[in-house]
Design a protein around this motif. Sequence first.
Motif, mmCIF file in Angstrom:
data_model
loop_
_atom_site.group_PDB
_atom_site.id
_atom_site.type_symbol
_atom_site.label_atom_id
_atom_site.label_comp_id
_atom_site.label_asym_id
_atom_site.label_seq_id
_atom_site.Cartn_x
_atom_site.Cartn_y
_atom_site.Cartn_z
ATOM 1 N N VAL A 1 0.829 -1.207 0.000
ATOM 2 C CA VAL A 1 0.000 0.000 0.000
ATOM 3 C C VAL A 1 0.866 1.262 0.000
ATOM 4 N N ASN A 2 2.025 1.209 0.649
ATOM 5 C CA ASN A 2 2.933 2.361 0.601
ATOM 6 C C ASN A 2 3.523 2.563 -0.791
ATOM 7 N N ASN A 3 3.853 1.467 -1.453
ATOM 8 C CA ASN A 3 4.366 1.579 -2.818
ATOM 9 C C ASN A 3 3.293 2.089 -3.765
ATOM 10 N N ILE A 4 2.054 1.662 -3.559
ATOM 11 C CA ILE A 4 0.947 2.156 -4.380
ATOM 12 C C ILE A 4 0.780 3.661 -4.191
ATOM 13 N N ARG A 5 0.830 4.088 -2.932
ATOM 14 C CA ARG A 5 0.651 5.516 -2.636
ATOM 15 C C ARG A 5 1.733 6.356 -3.309
ATOM 16 N N LYS A 6 2.967 5.851 -3.299
ATOM 17 C CA LYS A 6 4.051 6.568 -3.973
ATOM 18 C C LYS A 6 3.813 6.634 -5.472
ATOM 19 N N GLN A 7 3.369 5.516 -6.033
ATOM 20 C CA GLN A 7 3.208 5.437 -7.477
ATOM 21 C C GLN A 7 2.051 6.280 -7.995
ATOM 22 N N TYR A 8 0.955 6.285 -7.248
ATOM 23 C CA TYR A 8 -0.261 6.927 -7.762
ATOM 24 C C TYR A 8 -0.559 8.285 -7.132
ATOM 25 N N GLY A 9 0.336 8.750 -6.259
ATOM 26 C CA GLY A 9 0.164 10.095 -5.721
ATOM 27 C C GLY A 9 -0.103 10.120 -4.238
ATOM 28 N N ALA A 10 0.902 10.584 -3.496
ATOM 29 C CA ALA A 10 0.767 10.621 -2.036
ATOM 30 C C ALA A 10 -0.349 11.544 -1.594
ATOM 31 N N ASP A 11 -0.709 12.506 -2.432
ATOM 32 C CA ASP A 11 -1.772 13.442 -2.073
ATOM 33 C C ASP A 11 -3.175 12.852 -2.290
ATOM 34 N N ASN A 12 -3.236 11.712 -2.971
ATOM 35 C CA ASN A 12 -4.536 11.133 -3.309
ATOM 36 C C ASN A 12 -4.980 10.032 -2.345
ATOM 37 N N TYR A 13 -4.028 9.505 -1.574
ATOM 38 C CA TYR A 13 -4.326 8.363 -0.717
ATOM 39 C C TYR A 13 -3.626 8.505 0.626
ATOM 40 N N GLU A 14 -4.133 7.771 1.619
ATOM 41 C CA GLU A 14 -3.505 7.718 2.933
ATOM 42 C C GLU A 14 -3.350 6.260 3.349
ATOM 43 N N VAL A 15 -2.309 5.975 4.127
ATOM 44 C CA VAL A 15 -2.041 4.624 4.610
ATOM 45 C C VAL A 15 -2.362 4.556 6.100
ATOM 46 N N VAL A 16 -3.105 3.549 6.494
ATOM 47 C CA VAL A 16 -3.462 3.333 7.899
ATOM 48 C C VAL A 16 -2.946 1.959 8.321
ATOM 49 N N VAL A 17 -2.116 1.916 9.360
ATOM 50 C CA VAL A 17 -1.681 0.650 9.952
ATOM 51 C C VAL A 17 -2.432 0.497 11.264
ATOM 52 N N PRO A 18 -3.294 -0.512 11.396
ATOM 53 C CA PRO A 18 -4.094 -0.655 12.621
ATOM 54 C C PRO A 18 -3.218 -0.962 13.834
ATOM 55 N N PRO A 19 -3.699 -0.667 15.032
ATOM 56 C CA PRO A 19 -2.887 -0.828 16.243
ATOM 57 C C PRO A 19 -2.592 -2.273 16.622
ATOM 58 N N VAL A 20 -3.430 -3.202 16.197
ATOM 59 C CA VAL A 20 -3.185 -4.634 16.390
ATOM 60 C C VAL A 20 -3.204 -5.285 15.016
ATOM 61 N N ASP A 21 -2.183 -6.070 14.727
ATOM 62 C CA ASP A 21 -2.035 -6.570 13.363
ATOM 63 C C ASP A 21 -1.292 -7.900 13.379
ATOM 64 N N ILE A 22 -1.121 -8.463 12.218
ATOM 65 C CA ILE A 22 -0.539 -9.794 12.090
ATOM 66 C C ILE A 22 0.893 -9.712 11.570
ATOM 67 N N LEU A 23 1.734 -10.622 12.001
ATOM 68 C CA LEU A 23 3.089 -10.742 11.458
ATOM 69 C C LEU A 23 3.003 -11.571 10.179
ATOM 70 N N ALA A 24 3.299 -10.963 9.062
ATOM 71 C CA ALA A 24 3.256 -11.642 7.768
ATOM 72 C C ALA A 24 4.679 -11.982 7.348
ATOM 73 N N GLU A 25 5.006 -13.265 7.404
ATOM 74 C CA GLU A 25 6.348 -13.711 7.026
ATOM 75 C C GLU A 25 6.423 -13.928 5.517
ATOM 76 N N PHE A 26 7.622 -13.752 4.972
ATOM 77 C CA PHE A 26 7.852 -13.933 3.539
ATOM 78 C C PHE A 26 8.934 -14.995 3.354
ATOM 79 N N PRO A 27 8.533 -16.268 3.392
ATOM 80 C CA PRO A 27 9.508 -17.349 3.372
ATOM 81 C C PRO A 27 10.128 -17.564 1.991
ATOM 82 N N VAL A 28 11.388 -17.979 1.996
ATOM 83 C CA VAL A 28 12.109 -18.275 0.757
ATOM 84 C C VAL A 28 12.747 -19.651 0.879
ATOM 85 N N ALA A 29 12.962 -20.297 -0.255
ATOM 86 C CA ALA A 29 13.608 -21.616 -0.248
ATOM 87 C C ALA A 29 14.105 -21.940 -1.647
#
Length: 339
Positions: free
Chosen positions: A222-250
């Motif tokens: 969502v941060n990359n989208i905001r940069k690409q399409y205009g920081a003035d057009n969108y806002e990013v909200v990170v909720p106070p409780v959230d999940i750890l999303a791992e990005f596994p590689v192998a």
Amino acid sequence: MRANVLKIKALFAAALLSAAASGASAAELLNSSYDVSRELFAALNPPFIQQWNAQHPDDPLTIRQSHGGSSKQALAILQGLKADVVTYNQVTDVQILHDRGRLLAADWQARLPNNGSPFYSTMAFLVRKGNPRNIHDWGDLVKPGVSLVFPNPKTSGNGRYTYLAAWGALSKAHGGDAAQTRTQMRQLLKNVAVFDTGGRGATTTFIERGLGDVLISFESEVNNIRKQYGADNYEVVVPPVDILAEFPVAWVDKNVRANGTEQAAKAYLTWLYSPAAQQIITGFNYRVYDAKAMAAAGAQFPKTTLFRVEEAFGSWPEVMKTHFASGGELDTLLAQGHQ
């Protein structure tokens, strides 16, 4: 950021020209990755190729990318795609390569640091300018009339993390009351305007088609989208409780042995943990384990309390059976929401 990307592209081109001029036979890696990682690996691959080619002038390297919903990507490998490495956004999409195809070792998570995850993220909300729906937490997403866009949890690790993040946060908010959690999850799913198959499709729906009040995706995306399409057009909200999303590689043992790419595949994935790679990764708004890289980029990552899937739901196999299998919680909630 744009200057860095241009520099990286120049390095990539130079590496390819060097390989061609040398007349050496080029080694090739195929990286099977999740839907929204294109730009990340477009930045990561060239400096690794340059390093590899400098150290192995007689064995120059190229890296090809394959992108899509991570579960679909894993299925393609089981059906014969000869990917050398996988860089996914959910553990189960790597594990299935062992469980169903015996394509990689059972202990694949122990072969690299942090359970085989060189970086991580969490879920975030992209809202339109001014946050007209006043969205700040998961509970705000269940309000009547709030229109949501996120990928289908059946086909996307991105979508599964969104579903589990919402369930876990709502459960905590209601003191673990399962009935109240299900009621709110039913409404949240009822508020979904479009279930795309992957994260990139969801972005297209929200940005280009203009559907939905909230796009839910990885914080990095969502941060990359905001940069690409205009920081003035969108806002990013990170909720106070959230999940750890791992990005596994192998690395895919059976394929790298058949392709003769085992050394390059291992070096490639190990390099993702290096300070140079970790710095590039934070530039794409992923959180990393390298303390210096996080300290340098810390201001861009809002504080949030992260919970692990295993802590809230049990093992991933349990999660898949309980929530995402045919007739599981997700199917039940969707059916009830349309009654």
